[in-house]
Each structure stands twice: as C-alpha cells, then as structure tokens.
Write an enzyme that holds these catalytic residues in place. Sequence first.
Site, PDB file in Angstrom:
ATOM      1  N   THR A 122      -1.531   5.555   2.065  1.00  0.00           N
ATOM      2  CA  THR A 122      -2.852   4.713   2.181  1.00  0.00           C
ATOM      3  C   THR A 122      -2.861   4.230   3.289  1.00  0.00           C
ATOM      4  O   THR A 122      -1.979   3.464   3.632  1.00  0.00           O
ATOM      5  CB  THR A 122      -3.007   3.889   0.777  1.00  0.00           C
ATOM      6  OG1 THR A 122      -2.946   4.836  -0.310  1.00  0.00           O
ATOM      7  CG2 THR A 122      -4.178   3.203   0.724  1.00  0.00           C
ATOM      8  N   ARG A 178      -5.911   6.159  -8.040  1.00  0.00           N
ATOM      9  CA  ARG A 178      -5.472   7.874  -8.084  1.00  0.00           C
ATOM     10  C   ARG A 178      -5.557   8.292  -9.308  1.00  0.00           C
ATOM     11  O   ARG A 178      -5.988   9.423  -9.658  1.00  0.00           O
ATOM     12  CB  ARG A 178      -4.096   8.002  -7.426  1.00  0.00           C
ATOM     13  CG  ARG A 178      -3.915   7.529  -6.073  1.00  0.00           C
ATOM     14  CD  ARG A 178      -2.548   7.288  -5.546  1.00  0.00           C
ATOM     15  NE  ARG A 178      -1.720   8.639  -5.505  1.00  0.00           N
ATOM     16  CZ  ARG A 178      -0.610   8.543  -5.089  1.00  0.00           C
ATOM     17  NH1 ARG A 178      -0.051   7.699  -4.540  1.00  0.00           N
ATOM     18  NH2 ARG A 178      -0.020   9.909  -5.032  1.00  0.00           N
ATOM     19  N   LEU A 231       0.913  -1.221   0.126  1.00  0.00           N
ATOM     20  CA  LEU A 231      -0.164  -0.102   0.024  1.00  0.00           C
ATOM     21  C   LEU A 231       0.940   1.195  -0.046  1.00  0.00           C
ATOM     22  O   LEU A 231       1.943   1.310   0.587  1.00  0.00           O
ATOM     23  CB  LEU A 231      -0.893  -0.027   1.319  1.00  0.00           C
ATOM     24  CG  LEU A 231      -1.999  -0.945   1.383  1.00  0.00           C
ATOM     25  CD1 LEU A 231      -2.751  -0.835   2.703  1.00  0.00           C
ATOM     26  CD2 LEU A 231      -3.125  -1.002   0.313  1.00  0.00           C
ATOM     27  N   ASP A 232       0.445   2.272  -0.809  1.00  0.00           N
ATOM     28  CA  ASP A 232       1.213   3.653  -0.784  1.00  0.00           C
ATOM     29  C   ASP A 232       1.289   4.055   0.871  1.00  0.00           C
ATOM     30  O   ASP A 232       0.607   3.664   1.663  1.00  0.00           O
ATOM     31  CB  ASP A 232       0.675   4.580  -1.290  1.00  0.00           C
ATOM     32  CG  ASP A 232       0.533   4.502  -3.140  1.00  0.00           C
ATOM     33  OD1 ASP A 232       1.267   3.546  -3.706  1.00  0.00           O
ATOM     34  OD2 ASP A 232      -0.133   4.876  -3.628  1.00  0.00           O
ATOM     35  N   LYS A 233       2.554   4.682   1.063  1.00  0.00           N
ATOM     36  CA  LYS A 233       2.875   5.349   2.169  1.00  0.00           C
ATOM     37  C   LYS A 233       1.701   6.115   2.896  1.00  0.00           C
ATOM     38  O   LYS A 233       1.192   5.818   4.157  1.00  0.00           O
ATOM     39  CB  LYS A 233       3.951   6.303   2.329  1.00  0.00           C
ATOM     40  CG  LYS A 233       4.092   6.813   3.878  1.00  0.00           C
ATOM     41  CD  LYS A 233       5.458   8.051   3.520  1.00  0.00           C
ATOM     42  CE  LYS A 233       5.690   8.788   4.853  1.00  0.00           C
ATOM     43  NZ  LYS A 233       6.806   9.660   4.869  1.00  0.00           N
TER      44      LYS A 233
END
Length: 302
Positions: free
Chosen positions: A146, A243, A142-144
């Site tokens: 998120t 996104r 997961l993105d930082k």
Amino acid sequence: MSKKQQRANKKQEHSLIYIVKEQTELLPFLLEMMRNRSRNSVKSILTRGQVTIDDHIETKHNYSLHPGQTVTILKNKSAIKENALIGMSILFEDADIIVINKDAGLLSIATEKEKNQTAHHQLMEYVRLENPANRIFVVHRLDKDTSGVMVFAKSEKIKRILQNNWKSMVKERTYVALVEGEVTKTQGYISSWLKESKTHLMYSSQTKNDGLHAITHYKSIQTNKEFSLLEVQLETGRKNQIRVHMQDLGHPVVGDKKYGAKKKAIGRLGLHAKVLAFKHPSTDQPLLFKADVPKSFVNKSK
C-alpha cells in the site's frame, strides 16, 4: 527553495529515468539500459530496491514491462547515502513528527526477513545524520504493497500522544482503492465484525460483537466494465479492513490475491492512502497531507 524541493532535485540528480518503448522483462531492460554494468551489479541494484516502475518499487527480475511505463533507477550506493531515502519522500518535518509519502513495495517496519529496507529504518538513519542520539517511533503502519501518507514520531512522548488519542486527533483518513469489476452503486458503506483466522487471514462476521467492529464508507470516482476507482473512508482502523470489506462487496482490491482478487493488472496492490488530516500533537494545529493518486489507478479505471 524549500527542503522538500531540494530533496526532490537531489533525488532526480542521482536517478536514471527511462520510458519503456516495447514489451520486455525488467532485468533484460535494465541490462540494456546499463550496459556499462555487470549482470551481478544490475541484479544487486534490483534486490536493494533501487528500481521504481511508475509508482512502485519492483525487485522481480521477470516483471513484465509495457510501452509507456517509466522506470527510475537510483544510481549507486553513494547516491543512496546522499539521498538517504529509497521508496519514499518527506512531505513534512518538524521537531516532533515526520510525514512521508511511501511507495508500494516498501515495508513500514522491519520483519524477520528484512531489517534495513524499511521506512522506519531509513528515517532512523536520516535523523541520526543530524544527531546520533535522534530516534524515530512508529505511530501506525501501511501494508508493504500500500502506498501513501504515513506519520512517524520523533519521541516516545509524541508517539504516545498520537497513538492514545488517534481516534479523536485524526480528522480524515481517506484511501483510494482500485477494485475489480464495475461498482454500480455510487456510494455506500460496509459494516461487520472482523476476526483473524489461525492462518492470519482476516474475515467478516455479521454476528454483533463477534470480533472487532469495522465500518468502511466508499464512493465511486470512476468506473468501467473491468475496474472501479473508489474513494474509501475509514470510520474504524482495523487490520486489512479495506481489503476484507472490498472482498465482502464483491469487488476485491486489484492485485489482492489474499482477499479474492483474480487479476494483477498493475503489478501492485490497488490501495493508496491519499489523505491524512490530524491535529498536531504539540500545538493542536490542524494538519492535512495528500499523496497524489497513482496514475496506474486512474488509467485502469477510465
């Protein structure tokens, strides 16, 4: 009492929790709340990621606080060691996997700049408390910025089973996205071919096979003139897919300046991995994990 409840209780014991009464910045607020500590000590608590605001880790000294927000401080180094985990909680654990709920602000894996303050590193330290030979393997990321549900494997074999069969084993992968503007369609989908620019920005192409095919389904949960809360399901799992597709929709994810957002209304990215359902890699048993939708998402879109 379950292991999960014990961990939650232990974390509460070692945390200081404050409700913000008036508008201020984070560092002055912490200095006021922790008068017994030096300025440098408070700064280092911030830098180490020990401060959470509502539902995200915050390290910026000048972060604006507003009345009603909850500030949680993990007390000290010994508390960190005892709790082992900062910025996440364990939802499930057995001999093969660990499933976590990750806070926004915590990296999934190491970068050139940050090696230790990551979900992967902390879980590695956590399993080694039981046996120094234990290891943790990354299955997906997961993105930082998120938050939400993530699964890690406890062996190379389990990691391979999950990664090689991800599409067939994962039965549901649902996100919620807080986006800018009023989404008038109650549901829909976006389909495009995603490509990466030289500056590592993902973008959509409508030319067939010109990139990796990506399909995103969305459904409106609640909306107002400024913000909309959407439930988002991935048919494909491409880099930055939600996104990019929200930008394509004309409603970028809140706080996502990289993909067209104008506002930073909640101090974090408005993206949360709410549900992950998959077959257990060893037993084939169906598993379903949920992470509550952050309150800031719900409040902004009312």
